[in-house]
Design a protein around this motif. Structure first.
Motif, PDB file in Angstrom:
ATOM      1  N   LEU A 149       0.482   4.512 -10.069  1.00 52.27           N
ATOM      2  CA  LEU A 149       0.579   3.662  -8.879  1.00 52.27           C
ATOM      3  C   LEU A 149      -0.582   2.682  -8.765  1.00 52.27           C
ATOM      4  CD1 LEU A 149       1.715   6.252  -6.169  1.00 52.27           C
ATOM      5  CD2 LEU A 149       3.112   4.490  -7.252  1.00 52.27           C
ATOM      6  N   ILE A 205       8.526   4.197  -7.098  1.00 51.81           N
ATOM      7  CA  ILE A 205       7.781   3.974  -5.855  1.00 51.81           C
ATOM      8  C   ILE A 205       7.278   2.538  -5.792  1.00 51.81           C
ATOM      9  CG2 ILE A 205       5.711   4.602  -4.568  1.00 51.81           C
ATOM     10  CD1 ILE A 205       6.094   7.472  -5.579  1.00 51.81           C
ATOM     11  N   PHE A 261       4.000  11.130  -0.192  1.00 50.19           N
ATOM     12  CA  PHE A 261       3.597   9.725  -0.121  1.00 50.19           C
ATOM     13  C   PHE A 261       4.265   9.047   1.068  1.00 50.19           C
ATOM     14  CE2 PHE A 261       3.344  10.932  -4.579  1.00 50.19           C
ATOM     15  CZ  PHE A 261       2.065  10.528  -4.908  1.00 50.19           C
ATOM     16  N   HIS A 262       3.485   8.210   1.775  1.00 54.56           N
ATOM     17  CA  HIS A 262       4.000   7.349   2.840  1.00 54.56           C
ATOM     18  C   HIS A 262       4.028   5.913   2.323  1.00 54.56           C
ATOM     19  CE1 HIS A 262       4.273  10.161   6.126  1.00 54.56           C
ATOM     20  NE2 HIS A 262       3.030  10.548   5.981  1.00 54.56           N
ATOM     21  N   LEU A 263       5.167   5.239   2.510  1.00 56.56           N
ATOM     22  CA  LEU A 263       5.326   3.839   2.164  1.00 56.56           C
ATOM     23  C   LEU A 263       5.441   3.026   3.445  1.00 56.56           C
ATOM     24  CD1 LEU A 263       6.164   5.447  -0.407  1.00 56.56           C
ATOM     25  CD2 LEU A 263       7.845   3.664  -0.858  1.00 56.56           C
ATOM     26  N   GLY A 288      -1.061   8.475   0.021  1.00 55.90           N
ATOM     27  CA  GLY A 288      -0.652   9.674  -0.689  1.00 55.90           C
ATOM     28  C   GLY A 288      -1.471  10.887  -0.310  1.00 55.90           C
ATOM     29  N   LEU A 304      -3.248   2.512  -3.693  1.00 60.77           N
ATOM     30  CA  LEU A 304      -3.023   3.894  -3.297  1.00 60.77           C
ATOM     31  C   LEU A 304      -4.217   4.409  -2.510  1.00 60.77           C
ATOM     32  CD1 LEU A 304      -1.403   6.556  -3.436  1.00 60.77           C
ATOM     33  CD2 LEU A 304      -2.571   7.032  -5.604  1.00 60.77           C
ATOM     34  N   CYS A 344       9.119   7.888   3.538  1.00 57.77           N
ATOM     35  CA  CYS A 344       8.334   8.984   2.981  1.00 57.77           C
ATOM     36  C   CYS A 344       8.936   9.439   1.659  1.00 57.77           C
ATOM     37  CB  CYS A 344       8.312  10.171   3.932  1.00 57.77           C
ATOM     38  SG  CYS A 344       7.578   9.812   5.534  1.00 57.77           S
ATOM     39  N   HIS A 364       0.830  -1.198   0.000  1.00 54.94           N
ATOM     40  CA  HIS A 364       0.000   0.000   0.000  1.00 54.94           C
ATOM     41  C   HIS A 364       0.875   1.263   0.000  1.00 54.94           C
ATOM     42  CE1 HIS A 364      -2.899  -2.984   1.195  1.00 54.94           C
ATOM     43  NE2 HIS A 364      -3.882  -2.107   1.214  1.00 54.94           N
ATOM     44  N   VAL A 365       0.295   2.341  -0.477  1.00 57.58           N
ATOM     45  CA  VAL A 365       0.913   3.659  -0.413  1.00 57.58           C
ATOM     46  C   VAL A 365      -0.154   4.649   0.037  1.00 57.58           C
ATOM     47  CG1 VAL A 365       1.965   5.545  -1.724  1.00 57.58           C
ATOM     48  CG2 VAL A 365       2.611   3.175  -2.214  1.00 57.58           C
ATOM     49  N   VAL A 419       8.154  -0.286  -2.916  1.00 55.97           N
ATOM     50  CA  VAL A 419       7.109  -0.978  -2.148  1.00 55.97           C
ATOM     51  C   VAL A 419       7.237  -2.482  -2.308  1.00 55.97           C
ATOM     52  CG1 VAL A 419       4.631  -1.350  -1.928  1.00 55.97           C
ATOM     53  CG2 VAL A 419       5.510   0.965  -2.227  1.00 55.97           C
TER      54      VAL A 419
END
Length: 215
Positions: A34, A130, A51-53, A21, A40, A58, A18-19, A134
């Motif tokens: 994405l 990205i 974006f947080h991974l 955003g 997302l 980040c 997941h990401v 991930v």
């Protein structure tokens, strides 16, 4: 919400694959790229972060327009670095228009802030990087060390070019320095005596002076 709290919003519990955003990316080419390979989730008020991974990583994205416009992006990145101990990766659009500004930005992000820099041609390339991050994180769910390894693979060429900008340092010396010290952070903190063992007295003094002036 305070800057520090906003930086951390949404980090804990981001599932693998997941990401999270920022809502501002809704409908963008990056967001569309994405969707599918990862899930997302768009949220409001991620503040400084785009974006947080998983693993507390980040992404802070700097567009071509941001680079050309001036120092606004510098304030945002500096605020992130001072407000958070999260793993921040800066993606910057390196194009024919922004290329002339890239060396200065590279020095600022890597040398002054100590953050990872990934140059991208456009939002489509950014989405692929990205996704790669991930998916690699999903392969190793047990520890953070993977992240440094993966980022080092992605940014090796960029870091090598940064070291080559130091007066007197070509590709060969840059490779030797990175092999000896392992990272730009350690290179920044190296003494003249330690540097001399790798590149000799003259270049060692040039490197030490370069980092002293930069700081």
């Amino acid at each position: 919400m305070a800057a520090g709290a906003s930086v951390r919003a949404g980090v804990a519990g981001v599932p693998y694959g997941h990401v999270v955003g920022s809502e501002k990316w809704r409908g963008s080419r990056l967001a569309r790229g994405l969707q599918g390979p990862v899930r997302l989730i768009l949220e409001e008020d991620l503040a400084l972060v785009d974006f947080h991974l998983p693993h507390g990583t980040c992404i802070l994205y700097v567009s071509e327009a941001d680079v050309v416009a001036g120092n606004g992006f510098r304030r945002r990145l500096a605020q992130f670095r001072s407000a958070s101990n999260l793993n921040g990766i800066v993606m910057v659009e390196r194009t024919t228009t922004s290329d002339q500004y890239f060396p200065a930005m590279q020095n600022f992000v890597v040398l002054e802030l100590g953050m990872t820099l990934l140059p991208v041609a456009n939002q489509e390339e950014a989405s692929q990087l990205i996704i790669q991050l991930v998916h690699e994180q999903s392969k190793d769910r047990t520890s953070n060390p993977f992240l440094r390894k993966q980022c080092s693979q992605l940014t090796h060429a960029s870091i090598l070019r940064t070291v080559q900008q130091i007066p007197g340092v070509g590709k060969t010396k840059a490779l030797l320095l990175l092999q000896r010290f392992g990272s730009i952070h350690q290179l920044c903190n190296a003494s003249v005596q330690e540097l001399e063992q790798v590149v000799g007295q003259t270049v060692a003094q040039q490197i030490y002076a370069f980092f002293t002036q930069t700081n």
